[in-house]
Enzyme design. Structure first.
Site, short mmCIF file in Angstrom:
data_model
loop_
_atom_site.label_atom_id
_atom_site.label_comp_id
_atom_site.label_asym_id
_atom_site.label_seq_id
_atom_site.Cartn_x
_atom_site.Cartn_y
_atom_site.Cartn_z
N CYS A 187 55.38 47.00 65.12
CA CYS A 187 56.00 46.58 63.84
C CYS A 187 56.19 47.85 63.02
O CYS A 187 55.43 48.12 62.09
CB CYS A 187 55.11 45.58 63.12
N PRO A 239 58.37 50.48 57.56
CA PRO A 239 59.46 51.42 57.26
C PRO A 239 59.41 52.75 58.00
O PRO A 239 60.29 53.58 57.85
CB PRO A 239 59.28 51.65 55.75
N ASP A 272 61.00 46.90 65.66
CA ASP A 272 60.92 46.05 64.48
C ASP A 272 61.79 44.81 64.70
O ASP A 272 62.82 44.87 65.40
CB ASP A 272 61.38 46.78 63.22
N CYS A 276 46.98 45.46 55.75
CA CYS A 276 46.64 45.90 54.40
C CYS A 276 46.21 44.66 53.60
O CYS A 276 46.71 44.40 52.51
CB CYS A 276 47.80 46.63 53.74
#
Length: 645
Positions: free
Chosen positions: A166, A169, A198, A294
């Site tokens: 994944c 960015p 992605d 996160c």
């Protein structure tokens, strides 16, 4: 009656009130949930809670593969000395910047002020501009400190086959490429591979743009849902930084308060398990996988890892990596947590048996802790809390695959049911209609011409140069692909008609957005040229290291500065440097590379040499970045920090 301005004003006030109410409700939900989870002890709750409203300090890492890395690190050390005592202003308070001790070679720095202050404060405007410029040039990469950890723990080495499941960015992928590039081990370079994947096609194109500065022939960018990534190739290093609720980033993204709900993490739980399972199935025996989020939420973290360890009990195990993180404060993984009952105000389920039958489809048993958590080794997971070391929140689990599976009764892989996926999913024409072809099979005489003209190894080129299928009638662009990248592109959807496995079934093909490194491009010339193919800027570092002809070495900074200030085209006779002018006059028309080297810099400039003219073929933004690399264009520390000087 209100006039229009008064009406608009009242709407704005209502919008602000609504936003503020939404924020407060989200904060109350968060507080109730994590106090119920006993995420931290009661006596430290205040410290944990209060720091969530303090903006994160600005952090960045220095690209060790960049020729200006040593110089940039020296500037950071000067900044540290300059701010050795607290620097205080009416609008902000800044203490001494510091290097992150757990980052390899201490090449990551924290400025100890937020990005907002750095951007808005006039007294720091030049420092801000300098940081932005160095980030654009690739000397540094701005990134949240804890987000730098997964690539470090992956421990990549030259020759590794790496998958970032994944990737967008792209900060972590950039870190992986930098770590591989800094090793500079050409003997195994051809075996290296980095696949940045992605699920969003637009983000894939963004990755292509962001990562091109690494001039990397072993990079592939693919477009797949991570849980359905093809299984034709296995990898020995996998980064699995999954989609998550993201509440560990509240210091960076306070807008998340408005939409914080406990069930966001619960809804992502099954997807996260599916992605991690696919990652485990793609891992080679003895390989390493890093799973990260996160998020603070245990249902996205420990619950996911525990469930995957149960399903892959003979293959996958957790490893302890605390020795790789000196001076980093972190907590062990949780071995108990609760599952929110959203049907009851402020309530939790104590066990799966309490879940009503009609709700069990959305609340699976894998959300709940079981008695085997200590045996699974969840205490080897890493939890980072923001008040421990002034960071964001983060979770990391490092898994390895056994060198050999201990039994054959492994659960059937989910991809066995997905062979129809290629036929049923709508495929972008941008990907499917333009596969790669080997240049040696498309136009062998062109390959020989390029090799002879630039003094390149023809055998090496025949193994690595490819072009897109749309260019085969008249080759326009030529790419350099490493050995592993060739396997990916030759098994892409564009080659679907060729793909059959040994048992006659269709293979599950790769959706390749970008592969390898663009190195040559056709030139339309009005005059006779021995080789009408110029070297493109992004491929110059790779080709220059292999060519023995048409390479001009520049050691004088004045000459280099002159070349960088040429406005597109100049007459050769007008070049004021005798040796350079003479060399160019004696060189036949065609593409040339200028290579500038000194003790801290190695840069390349691509140009086209005509019978009497020299044309620079580098974009304006790249020229500006090259100008910033040479030492006398680094702004002095005094100028940077004293705007009135």
């Amino acid at each position: 009656m209100l006039d229009k301005e008064e009406v608009d004003s009242s709407k704005d006030n209502r919008s602000y009130d609504n936003d503020q109410n939404a924020v407060e409700r989200g904060q109350q939900r968060f507080k109730t949930y994590y106090k119920g989870q006993e995420l931290v002890d009661e006596e430290e709750w205040g410290s944990f809670w209060n720091i969530l409203f303090v903006p994160l300090p600005a952090c960045f890492w220095i690209a060790q593969s960049h020729p200006s890395s040593a110089q940039m690190n020296a500037i950071c050390k000067q900044l540290k000395v300059y701010f050795s005592s607290t620097y205080e202003d009416d609008s902000f308070r800044m203490t001494s910047p510091y290097s992150l001790k757990w980052f390899p070679n201490e090449l990551a720095w924290c400025l100890n002020i937020s990005r907002q202050v750095l951007k808005r404060d006039e007294k720091l405007s030049k420092l801000h501009d300098f940081i932005v410029e160095q980030n654009s040039s690739g000397v540094i990469n701005r990134q949240e400190a804890v987000s730098m950890l997964p690539p470090i723990l992956l421990q990549v080495e030259p020759g590794d086959k790496v998958l970032d499941m994944c990737a967008a960015p792209g900060s972590k992928t950039a870190q992986l490429l930098d770590m591989l590039g800094a090793k500079n081990n050409s003997s195994v370079e051809r075996q290296s591979l980095v696949v940045a994947n992605d699920a969003n096609l637009k983000r894939c194109w963004m990755l292509t743009h962001q990562l091109k500065r690494f001039s990397c022939p072993y990079l592939v960018i693919t477009n797949h849902e991570a849980q359905r990534f093809p299984v034709e190739m296995h990898f020995n290093k996998i980064l699995c930084d999954v989609p998550c609720s993201g509440d560990g980033t509240l210091r960076k993204s306070p807008d998340l308060w408005k939409r914080w709900y406990a069930d966001t993490g619960m809804n992502l739980h099954s997807l996260q398990i599916a992605i991690l399972l696919r990652g485990c199935d793609l891992l080679e025996p003895g390989g390493r996988l890093v799973y990260s989020t996160c998020s603070f939420n245990p249902v996205e973290n420990e619950a996911v890892v525990a469930e995957v360890l149960r399903r892959r009990s003979t293959q996958i195990f957790l490893i302890d990596v605390k020795h790789l993180l000196p001076n980093l404060k972190f907590r062990k993984g949780l071995t108990s947590w609760k599952v929110k009952n959203n049907a009851e105000e402020l309530g939790f389920f104590n066990c799966y048996e309490e879940v009503p039958l009609h709700r069990r489809k959305k609340i699976p048993p894998s959300l709940f802790p079981k008695d085997d958590l200590e045996d699974l080794g969840l205490n080897k997971c890493i939890r980072i809390l923001p008040h421990d070391q002034d960071t964001g929140g983060f979770f990391i689990a490092v898994l390895e695959r056994a060198s050999r599976d201990t039994q054959d009764t492994v659960e059937m892989n989910i991809y066995d049911k997905e062979k129809s996926f290629i036929k049923t999913r709508r495929i972008s024409r941008l990907i499917s209609d333009d596969p790669f072809e080997r240049l040696s099979s498309v136009n062998i005489s062109l390959l020989k011409t390029i090799a002879d003209f630039y003094g390149l190894d023809e055998e090496l080129l025949s193994n690595h140069l490819m072009t897109r299928n749309s260019d085969t009638e008249r080759v326009r662009r030529i790419y350099y692909l490493s050995e592993q990248v060739k396997f990916i592109v030759e098994n892409s959807i564009g080659n679907l008609n060729r793909l059959t496995s040994t048992d006659g079934n269709e293979k599950y093909a790769y959706r390749v957005v970008h592969g390898g490194l663009r190195c040559f491009e056709a030139m339309d010339s009005k005059y006779q040229v021995e080789c009408p193919y110029r070297i493109v800027f992004e491929g110059a570092p790779l080709i220059a290291s292999r060519m023995s002809k048409r390479l001009e070495h520049i050691h004088d900074e004045e000459i280099w500065d002159f070349l960088l200030h040429i406005k597109d085209t100049i007459k050769i006779s007008e070049i004021p440097f005798v040796d350079l002018r003479t060399n160019l006059e004696q060189t036949s028309p065609g593409s040339v590379i200028f290579c500038f080297t000194n003790e801290s810099t190695k840069d390349y400039l691509t140009a086209w040499l005509g019978p009497s003219m020299l044309s620079i073929f580098v974009a304006t933004e790249d020229i500006r970045l090259l100008q910033s690399h040479i030492s006398r264009n680094y702004i002095s520390l005094n100028d940077m920090l004293n705007n009135d000087a």
